[in-house]
Design an enzyme around this catalytic site. Structure first.
Site, PDB file in Angstrom:
ATOM      1  N   HIS A 115       0.837  -1.208   0.000  1.00  0.00           N
ATOM      2  CA  HIS A 115       0.000   0.000   0.000  1.00  0.00           C
ATOM      3  C   HIS A 115       0.871   1.256   0.000  1.00  0.00           C
ATOM      4  O   HIS A 115       0.635   2.199  -0.776  1.00  0.00           O
ATOM      5  CB  HIS A 115      -0.909  -0.032   1.232  1.00  0.00           C
ATOM      6  CG  HIS A 115      -1.707   1.212   1.450  1.00  0.00           C
ATOM      7  ND1 HIS A 115      -3.051   1.301   1.141  1.00  0.00           N
ATOM      8  CD2 HIS A 115      -1.364   2.418   1.972  1.00  0.00           C
ATOM      9  CE1 HIS A 115      -3.485   2.510   1.447  1.00  0.00           C
ATOM     10  NE2 HIS A 115      -2.478   3.202   1.959  1.00  0.00           N
ATOM     11  N   GLU A 116       1.877   1.284   0.862  1.00  0.00           N
ATOM     12  CA  GLU A 116       2.737   2.472   0.951  1.00  0.00           C
ATOM     13  C   GLU A 116       3.601   2.632  -0.303  1.00  0.00           C
ATOM     14  O   GLU A 116       3.812   3.757  -0.780  1.00  0.00           O
ATOM     15  CB  GLU A 116       3.613   2.393   2.203  1.00  0.00           C
ATOM     16  CG  GLU A 116       2.846   2.340   3.516  1.00  0.00           C
ATOM     17  CD  GLU A 116       1.854   3.481   3.677  1.00  0.00           C
ATOM     18  OE1 GLU A 116       2.060   4.559   3.089  1.00  0.00           O
ATOM     19  OE2 GLU A 116       0.845   3.281   4.377  1.00  0.00           O
ATOM     20  N   HIS A 168       1.634   4.311  -3.042  1.00  0.00           N
ATOM     21  CA  HIS A 168       1.558   5.772  -2.957  1.00  0.00           C
ATOM     22  C   HIS A 168       2.757   6.423  -3.657  1.00  0.00           C
ATOM     23  O   HIS A 168       2.607   7.417  -4.366  1.00  0.00           O
ATOM     24  CB  HIS A 168       1.528   6.216  -1.497  1.00  0.00           C
ATOM     25  CG  HIS A 168       0.189   6.075  -0.838  1.00  0.00           C
ATOM     26  ND1 HIS A 168      -0.979   6.500  -1.427  1.00  0.00           N
ATOM     27  CD2 HIS A 168      -0.169   5.577   0.380  1.00  0.00           C
ATOM     28  CE1 HIS A 168      -1.998   6.268  -0.617  1.00  0.00           C
ATOM     29  NE2 HIS A 168      -1.540   5.693   0.477  1.00  0.00           N
ATOM     30  N   GLU A 176      -6.369   6.552  -1.274  1.00  0.00           N
ATOM     31  CA  GLU A 176      -6.314   5.415  -0.359  1.00  0.00           C
ATOM     32  C   GLU A 176      -6.976   4.195  -0.981  1.00  0.00           C
ATOM     33  O   GLU A 176      -6.470   3.072  -0.862  1.00  0.00           O
ATOM     34  CB  GLU A 176      -6.981   5.772   0.972  1.00  0.00           C
ATOM     35  CG  GLU A 176      -6.268   6.847   1.770  1.00  0.00           C
ATOM     36  CD  GLU A 176      -4.855   6.468   2.137  1.00  0.00           C
ATOM     37  OE1 GLU A 176      -4.584   5.268   2.365  1.00  0.00           O
ATOM     38  OE2 GLU A 176      -3.999   7.372   2.192  1.00  0.00           O
TER      39      GLU A 176
END
Length: 278
Positions: free
Chosen positions: A134-135, A138, A202
């Site tokens: 997920h990070e 980004h 997100e």
């Protein structure tokens, strides 16, 4: 087109923010500032916010470099995921945040991922990999840079309104209060557009993580992080809350300016998504 929805939203919000900035530049020009001064001032302001904002975010949680010998599994997971995403492995840091959380700062080629010790203790291997993916998403999607630029323009607008009120009226206590309140209101209005991107990004990062690790792992991680957040009064610093994977519980008013979508909707969106093999 990959992530066409995110790119379209970033383009729309970018256009709105540029319109705000153009208005700000015209006001500055009308007050006697030359175009060169306006351009240099903008670059310096945004650059300062980008560099200092990144350092403040790391400093505010006491982040330290993550030793590879102590956290070999995390490093190996990030190396594998970075290869799958065609990313240069970011710098990994660890911090005690009081809650299970993680966040990313920087851009492709110069990214940093911070993971809390509480997160590594709370999650299983697949769930932790989901958060790491997920990070990394980004950074890969460049939405961190968009957030920083948006916040910079919002800050410039707020400051400009404050200066305009102070320098076009007498400088009594009433005008100081008016300038302060007006600057905050204008900055909040501009931030509404930035926060709309923040919530959507997100969902995109969750979906990217689900494709790399599996939707059930991502959903499981979100459940555990949210449950841990409800059991403690600890909260992350305001300097990094918008960047973290979980933004905490909110009142009705706070939801309007929320940096994250509701956790239950995020879980619903990724549940059952199959992992794609690279």
């Amino acid at each position: 087109m990959r992530h066409a929805g995110l790119k379209a939203r970033m383009a729309v919000v970018g256009s709105v923010l540029f319109a705000f900035y153009a208005f700000l530049a015209l006001v500055a020009f009308a007050m006697g500032a030359g175009p060169v001064l306006i351009g240099i001032g903008t670059v310096l302001f945004v650059g300062f916010q980008y560099v200092v904002g990144k350092k403040v975010a790391l400093w505010s949680v006491g982040a330290e470099d993550m030793p590879e010998d102590r956290y070999r599994g995390v490093h190996e997971s990030v190396e594998r995921l970075s290869d799958e995403m065609d990313l240069e492995k970011p710098r990994l840091m660890v911090a005690e945040m009081g809650v299970p959380n993680a966040f990313a700062v920087g851009r492709r080629g110069a990214g940093v991922v911070v993971v809390s010790t509480e997160l590594m203790e709370a999650l299983g291997r697949d769930e932790l990999e989901a958060v790491l993916a997920h990070e990394l998403a980004h950074i890969d999607n460049r939405d961190v840079v968009t957030m920083v630029l948006g916040q910079s323009i919002a800050s410039m607008l707020g400051l400009a309104v404050q200066f305009a009120i102070l320098f076009t009226n007498d400088r009594g206590i009433g005008n100081f209060l008016l300038a302060y309140v007006a600057g905050i209101v204008v900055q909040m209005v501009a931030m509404v557009f930035v926060l709309a991107i923040s919530r959507y990004r997100e969902y995109v990062a969750d979906a990217d993580a689900a494709r790399h690790v599996g939707g059930d792992a991502m959903a499981g991680a979100l459940r555990k992080i949210a449950a841990a957040g409800e059991r403690t009064d600890n909260d992350v610093s305001d300097n990094v809350s918008a960047l973290c994977i979980f933004g905490g519980e909110r009142s009705a008013l706070e939801k309007v300016f929320a940096t994250h979508p509701p956790i239950e909707k995020r879980i619903e969106a990724v549940q059952g998504v199959d992992r794609e093999f690279y």
